[in-house]
Design a protein around this motif. Structure first.
Motif, PDB file in Angstrom:
ATOM      1  N   VAL A 343       0.853  -1.190   0.000  1.00  0.00           N
ATOM      2  CA  VAL A 343       0.000   0.000   0.000  1.00  0.00           C
ATOM      3  C   VAL A 343       0.885   1.234   0.000  1.00  0.00           C
ATOM      4  CG1 VAL A 343      -1.822   1.237   1.227  1.00  0.00           C
ATOM      5  CG2 VAL A 343      -1.731  -1.273   1.338  1.00  0.00           C
ATOM      6  N   ASP A 344       0.573   2.181  -0.893  1.00  0.00           N
ATOM      7  CA  ASP A 344       1.351   3.413  -0.972  1.00  0.00           C
ATOM      8  C   ASP A 344       0.394   4.605  -0.964  1.00  0.00           C
ATOM      9  OD1 ASP A 344       4.217   4.537  -1.706  1.00  0.00           O
ATOM     10  OD2 ASP A 344       2.762   5.652  -2.917  1.00  0.00           O
ATOM     11  N   ILE A 345       0.688   5.611  -0.126  1.00  0.00           N
ATOM     12  CA  ILE A 345      -0.150   6.813  -0.065  1.00  0.00           C
ATOM     13  C   ILE A 345       0.136   7.677  -1.290  1.00  0.00           C
ATOM     14  CG2 ILE A 345      -0.710   8.865   1.290  1.00  0.00           C
ATOM     15  CD1 ILE A 345       0.205   7.390   3.777  1.00  0.00           C
ATOM     16  N   ASP A 346      -0.898   8.023  -1.995  1.00  0.00           N
ATOM     17  CA  ASP A 346      -0.752   8.790  -3.227  1.00  0.00           C
ATOM     18  C   ASP A 346      -0.303  10.226  -2.922  1.00  0.00           C
ATOM     19  OD1 ASP A 346      -1.604   6.601  -4.712  1.00  0.00           O
ATOM     20  OD2 ASP A 346      -3.715   7.188  -4.565  1.00  0.00           O
ATOM     21  N   HIS A 347       0.689  10.675  -3.699  1.00  0.00           N
ATOM     22  CA  HIS A 347       1.177  12.061  -3.624  1.00  0.00           C
ATOM     23  C   HIS A 347       1.584  12.456  -2.199  1.00  0.00           C
ATOM     24  CE1 HIS A 347      -0.272  12.498  -7.718  1.00  0.00           C
ATOM     25  NE2 HIS A 347      -1.507  12.192  -7.337  1.00  0.00           N
ATOM     26  N   THR A 424      -5.737   9.435  -0.718  1.00  0.00           N
ATOM     27  CA  THR A 424      -6.036   8.149  -1.349  1.00  0.00           C
ATOM     28  C   THR A 424      -4.800   7.275  -1.317  1.00  0.00           C
ATOM     29  OG1 THR A 424      -5.441   8.971  -3.547  1.00  0.00           O
ATOM     30  CG2 THR A 424      -7.773   9.175  -2.880  1.00  0.00           C
ATOM     31  N   ILE A 425      -5.011   5.994  -1.620  1.00  0.00           N
ATOM     32  CA  ILE A 425      -3.898   5.049  -1.652  1.00  0.00           C
ATOM     33  C   ILE A 425      -3.983   4.215  -2.913  1.00  0.00           C
ATOM     34  CG2 ILE A 425      -3.586   4.889   0.845  1.00  0.00           C
ATOM     35  CD1 ILE A 425      -5.262   2.323   0.800  1.00  0.00           C
ATOM     36  N   SER A 426      -2.831   3.710  -3.316  1.00  0.00           N
ATOM     37  CA  SER A 426      -2.761   2.725  -4.394  1.00  0.00           C
ATOM     38  C   SER A 426      -2.263   1.426  -3.793  1.00  0.00           C
ATOM     39  CB  SER A 426      -1.812   3.186  -5.498  1.00  0.00           C
ATOM     40  OG  SER A 426      -2.273   4.398  -6.076  1.00  0.00           O
ATOM     41  N   ILE A 427      -2.802   0.297  -4.282  1.00  0.00           N
ATOM     42  CA  ILE A 427      -2.474  -1.000  -3.708  1.00  0.00           C
ATOM     43  C   ILE A 427      -2.060  -1.962  -4.811  1.00  0.00           C
ATOM     44  CG2 ILE A 427      -3.318  -2.956  -2.349  1.00  0.00           C
ATOM     45  CD1 ILE A 427      -5.318  -1.129  -1.042  1.00  0.00           C
ATOM     46  N   ASP A 441      11.049 -13.421  -2.400  1.00  0.00           N
ATOM     47  CA  ASP A 441      11.444 -12.251  -3.180  1.00  0.00           C
ATOM     48  C   ASP A 441      10.594 -12.106  -4.430  1.00  0.00           C
ATOM     49  OD1 ASP A 441      13.365 -11.630  -1.337  1.00  0.00           O
ATOM     50  OD2 ASP A 441      14.981 -12.688  -2.389  1.00  0.00           O
ATOM     51  N   THR A 442      10.240 -13.223  -5.025  1.00  0.00           N
ATOM     52  CA  THR A 442       9.393 -13.166  -6.208  1.00  0.00           C
ATOM     53  C   THR A 442       7.997 -12.658  -5.856  1.00  0.00           C
ATOM     54  OG1 THR A 442      10.616 -15.042  -7.106  1.00  0.00           O
ATOM     55  CG2 THR A 442       8.537 -14.481  -8.185  1.00  0.00           C
ATOM     56  N   LEU A 443       7.477 -13.113  -4.710  1.00  0.00           N
ATOM     57  CA  LEU A 443       6.172 -12.639  -4.241  1.00  0.00           C
ATOM     58  C   LEU A 443       6.206 -11.131  -4.016  1.00  0.00           C
ATOM     59  CD1 LEU A 443       3.291 -13.269  -3.175  1.00  0.00           C
ATOM     60  CD2 LEU A 443       4.328 -13.620  -0.928  1.00  0.00           C
ATOM     61  N   LEU A 444       7.253 -10.641  -3.368  1.00  0.00           N
ATOM     62  CA  LEU A 444       7.389  -9.209  -3.133  1.00  0.00           C
ATOM     63  C   LEU A 444       7.530  -8.443  -4.444  1.00  0.00           C
ATOM     64  CD1 LEU A 444       9.795  -9.294  -0.046  1.00  0.00           C
ATOM     65  CD2 LEU A 444       7.487  -8.341  -0.069  1.00  0.00           C
ATOM     66  N   ALA A 445       8.307  -9.003  -5.361  1.00  0.00           N
ATOM     67  CA  ALA A 445       8.489  -8.340  -6.660  1.00  0.00           C
ATOM     68  C   ALA A 445       7.171  -8.254  -7.422  1.00  0.00           C
ATOM     69  CB  ALA A 445       9.540  -9.088  -7.477  1.00  0.00           C
ATOM     70  N   GLU A 446       6.359  -9.304  -7.347  1.00  0.00           N
ATOM     71  CA  GLU A 446       5.056  -9.280  -8.021  1.00  0.00           C
ATOM     72  C   GLU A 446       4.158  -8.201  -7.418  1.00  0.00           C
ATOM     73  OE1 GLU A 446       3.995 -10.996 -10.619  1.00  0.00           O
ATOM     74  OE2 GLU A 446       5.850 -12.112 -10.881  1.00  0.00           O
ATOM     75  N   ALA A 450       2.755  -4.848  -9.251  1.00  0.00           N
ATOM     76  CA  ALA A 450       1.326  -4.511  -9.255  1.00  0.00           C
ATOM     77  C   ALA A 450       1.094  -3.108  -8.719  1.00  0.00           C
ATOM     78  CB  ALA A 450       0.555  -5.540  -8.426  1.00  0.00           C
ATOM     79  N   LEU A 451       1.848  -2.723  -7.682  1.00  0.00           N
ATOM     80  CA  LEU A 451       1.708  -1.379  -7.125  1.00  0.00           C
ATOM     81  C   LEU A 451       2.115  -0.326  -8.161  1.00  0.00           C
ATOM     82  CD1 LEU A 451       1.203   0.556  -4.767  1.00  0.00           C
ATOM     83  CD2 LEU A 451       3.555   0.150  -4.011  1.00  0.00           C
ATOM     84  N   TYR A 452       3.184  -0.591  -8.875  1.00  0.00           N
ATOM     85  CA  TYR A 452       3.604   0.326  -9.940  1.00  0.00           C
ATOM     86  C   TYR A 452       2.521   0.452 -10.999  1.00  0.00           C
ATOM     87  CZ  TYR A 452       6.227   2.228 -13.860  1.00  0.00           C
ATOM     88  OH  TYR A 452       6.641   3.007 -14.930  1.00  0.00           O
ATOM     89  N   ALA A 453       1.902  -0.663 -11.335  1.00  0.00           N
ATOM     90  CA  ALA A 453       0.836  -0.643 -12.341  1.00  0.00           C
ATOM     91  C   ALA A 453      -0.354   0.176 -11.857  1.00  0.00           C
ATOM     92  CB  ALA A 453       0.405  -2.073 -12.652  1.00  0.00           C
ATOM     93  N   ALA A 454      -0.709   0.045 -10.568  1.00  0.00           N
ATOM     94  CA  ALA A 454      -1.827   0.822 -10.020  1.00  0.00           C
ATOM     95  C   ALA A 454      -1.537   2.311 -10.074  1.00  0.00           C
ATOM     96  CB  ALA A 454      -2.111   0.378  -8.584  1.00  0.00           C
TER      97      ALA A 454
END
Length: 478
Positions: A343-347, A424-427, A441-446, A450-454
């Motif tokens: 989860v990342d807080i937008d802006h 807002t947040i992106s997940i 590590d692969t799970l974290l990378a996936e 996905a977060l980058y895509a969101a």
């Protein structure tokens, strides 16, 4: 100024001795009572202006007991017309004078009130036993030539123990305030030891009202001056090992002294001696139990702090790594699904720059609280991943469970209202079964992909990655 007042006190006392000669002079007794009262008042003043308050109060109480003993000496001298006898009540108060001093020398800092109460009870019983033993000698002075010498040696041992214990605590204490306290107490105790030794062994034939009374003033006036002075900062740093040894061994002083003095009185006060043995054993055992409970509670609190993020109160990165590894291992054994949300807080950087870091901290706390309120399953773990990022481990879940939780979290944060406005947040969500991915590590990378895509898709949304990026329309979920 304090030194001038000390000199004035001694000069006035000397003038009274010169103008009112005689063994039962009231004037000298007034000064002998006033000296410890002045020292006690200085300790009370120090207690109200610094730390180690209980210790300074204990020293003041000790001075009051000594002054009380001398006051009863005064009353007895006025009634009998002679000052060469010490009444029984004065002897009791002179013995009890040492109880508060031994109490503060035996106790460790930051002790619970219950532990301090146990120490106080043992110290009080120690005073009673010591008085019984001293009174035994006092009662035999007329029939036993060695009784007076034995009583003097008992007081010498008492004064020596206080001086040595105070010196050790002074040299081994690692906090400035308590080192200052024990420095004052050690210097006073050594001065008192010397003066009392001289009075008891070399001026014992002189009654109160002689010029040797001036010597009795000195330790108390020294204590008053030292208590009124501010603690000087010293570059001396005690050995950490010595400090810990003294801190740990201090609580043994009272039980050991109880056992020793109990052994001395066993012949002429067997019930009290047995009481001393029992209290020493039970007191030390109960004290150790309470101390162990306190240490376990403190360890649990420290362990909790080590696993929590200080700002938001949720799990920290270390705890997240531990939980994720444990759930990964369990997933490999059971074959259940494992979901992960980043989860990342937008802006958030722009928010921080516009409103300041305190507002940014409040934003992080509000988001953490909103996320935690909606992570309701017992096995789920919310953690602060770093900066403005959070992570949620979702064990024993299906893909639908993982995405549904992600959308619930997104909507919960979107409804938060902060003084600075909405956020807002992106997940980014990743999911796997036992055979889906090879390592953590692969799970974290996936999840990170996905977060980058969101974020790339416009933020305030959920993106899912299962072996490859899959965008899920949350509105289509049941």
């Amino acid at each position: 100024m304090p030194l001038l007042l000390v000199l004035l006190f001694l000069v006035c006392h000397g003038l009274v001795l010169a103008l009112e000669p005689g063994p039962a002079g009231v004037g000298s007794f007034v000064f002998l009572v006033a000296a410890p009262l002045l020292a006690g008042a200085a300790c009370l003043w120090r207690a109200r202006r610094g730390r180690a308050v209980l210790d300074w109060y204990a020293i003041a109480l000790s001075m009051l007991l000594w002054a009380g003993g001398m006051a009863f000496n005064l009353v007895d001298a006025l009634g009998a017309g002679r000052a060469d006898l010490t009444p029984r009540i004065s002897l009791l108060l002179y013995v009890l004078y040492a109880v508060p001093l031994v109490f503060i020398l035996a106790r460790a800092r930051h002790e619970r009130p219950s532990i301090s109460l146990i120490d106080a009870a043992m110290a009080a019983l120690l005073g009673v036993l010591f008085f019984v033993h001293t009174a035994h000698f006092a009662a035999r002075i007329d029939v036993d030539d060695s009784a007076m010498s034995n009583m003097r040696y008992m007081f010498d041992i008492q004064n020596l123990c206080i001086a040595v214990f105070a010196l050790v605590r002074w040299l081994a204490t690692d906090t400035v305030q308590r080192r200052g306290l024990f420095r004052v107490l050690a210097l006073y105790a050594m001065a008192y030891l010397l003066v009392a030794g001289y009075i008891n062994h070399f001026a014992s034939q002189e009654s109160f009202g002689a010029y040797s009374d001036l010597l009795i003033d000195l330790p108390f006036l020294l204590l008053a001056v030292l208590a009124l002075r501010q603690t000087a900062h010293s570059s001396f740093v005690p050995s950490p090992r010595l400090s810990r040894m003294v801190q740990a061994g201090g609580p043994m002083i009272l039980p050991l002294l109880l056992l020793v003095v109990g052994t001395l009185v066993v012949d002429h006060a067997r019930p009290l001696a047995v009481t001393g043995f029992v209290v020493a054993t039970l007191g030390f055992g109960l004290r150790s139990t309470l101390l162990q409970v306190a240490l376990l509670e403190r360890q649990a609190a420290l362990d909790q702090l080590a696993r929590k993020d200080a700002l938001t109160g949720v799990a920290n990165r270390r705890q997240f790594d531990t939980v994720l590894q444990a759930e990964w291992n369990r997933m490999r054994r059971s074959g259940a699904g494992l979901g992960l949300l980043l989860v990342d807080i937008d802006h958030f950087k722009a928010f921080n720059d516009a409103h300041g870091h305190p507002a940014g901290d409040r934003c992080l706390q509000a988001v953490a609280a909103g996320l935690q309120a909606n992570v309701r399953r017992a096995g789920d773990c919310l953690a602060r991943y770093g900066g403005e990022e959070f992570a949620v481990v979702v064990p024993d879940a299906t893909l639908e469970d993982t995405v549904s939780l992600a959308e619930t979290l997104r909507r919960a944060v979107e409804t938060l209202v902060l003084p600075e406005g909405t956020i807002t947040i992106s997940i980014g969500a990743s999911f796997l079964q036992c055979s889906a991915l090879l390592d953590i590590d692969t799970l974290l990378a996936e999840a990170d992909t996905a977060l980058y895509a969101a974020k790339h898709a416009g933020r305030n949304r959920v993106a899912v990655r299962v072996a490859q990026v899959v965008h899920v329309d949350a509105s289509a979920l049941p």
